[in-house]
Design a protein around this motif. Structure first.
Motif: not given
Length: 260
Positions: A82-89
């Motif tokens: 799968g995949s992950l997308r990083m970064g919040v706020g």
């Protein structure tokens, strides 16, 4: 990364964390909110594999190291894809594709991931050196091990048995039948630390959790679970698509990337 990812993915665990399931299979109309929650918990504990997607739109402090979204197929043997997308706020931490079979791991970060997660000239240089290829190694490597921990289905399920006694006493409210992606579900609503948690459990037996949401002053998280017991795809990147992890460790952390 592992702690934040698992904690976020298990947003409903405190509501499900109760004693042994006591409900008998049947139509959801005949079962209480707690009975449906018990059955959903047992189905999760028994699942050999899952497809989990998560979207974290919470209004939190900016961080490039917390997943804003992921889409992972994982099983109890630790395999995943799968995949992950990083970064919040509002932060952009880039994205990374991930494949794990046994103790072998392949990750393919985009340029932003390299620059924000590795940092400095080393991140920029790694982005230029590896381009659109996977970094390949085993879980013996700390960097790959940390990312691969995201694939731990047992850790995900383990959260279901670690709820506090207080959480076990929280009341659940059973809502009116509705649909999630065309599947008939019953919403079960509870609260935890000031947030409202809603779990959507299938109306028909087996009663499985297919979506959970957490809404609060700062929280806005949606998790979707599908493909119970569907095997994780076993295709792995070829040697031509991969670079050994040792090449990454050879990158000088103080390096200055060449200018175009």
């Amino acid at each position: 990364m592992r702690r934040k990812t698992v904690a976020t993915a298990c947003l409903c665990a405190s509501v499900l964390a109760v004693g042994p399931a006591f409900a008998a299979d049947g139509d959801a109309a005949d079962l209480s909110a707690r009975q449906l929650a018990d059955e959903a918990k047992q189905e999760l504990l028994d699942a050999q594999s899952l497809h989990i997607t998560l979207a974290n739109r919470s209004d939190t402090e900016r961080s490039t190291r917390t997943p804003a979204a992921f889409d992972l197929r994982l099983d109890e043997d630790g395999n995943c894809a799968g995949s992950l997308r990083m970064g919040v706020g509002g932060a952009n931490g880039g994205s990374v594709d991930l494949v794990k079979r046994g103790d072998e791991v392949w990750m393919k970060p985009d340029a932003t991931f390299w620059k924000t997660q590795v940092g400095g000239g080393a991140g920029e240089l790694a982005s230029q050196l590896f381009g659109d290829r996977y970094v390949h190694g085993t879980t013996d490597d700390p960097m790959l091990a940390g990312l691969a921990d995201t694939c731990d289905l047992d850790a995900f399920r383990g959260q279901l048995d670690s709820g506090s006694a207080r959480a076990a006493q929280e009341s659940l409210t059973k809502g009116d039948a509705t649909q999630v992606d065309g599947t008939g579900v019953v919403p079960l609503t509870g609260s935890e630390d000031g947030s409202t948690i809603t779990m959507y459990v299938t109306s028909d037996a087996p009663h499985r959790l297919v979506r959970a949401t957490e809404k609060g002053d700062d929280e806005n998280i949606t998790m979707t679970l599908t493909d119970y017991d569907t095997p994780v795809p076993d295709k792995t990147p070829s040697a031509d698509e991969s670079v050994d992890i040792s090449k990454l460790h050879d990158v000088d952390p103080d390096a200055t990337p060449p200018q175009a």
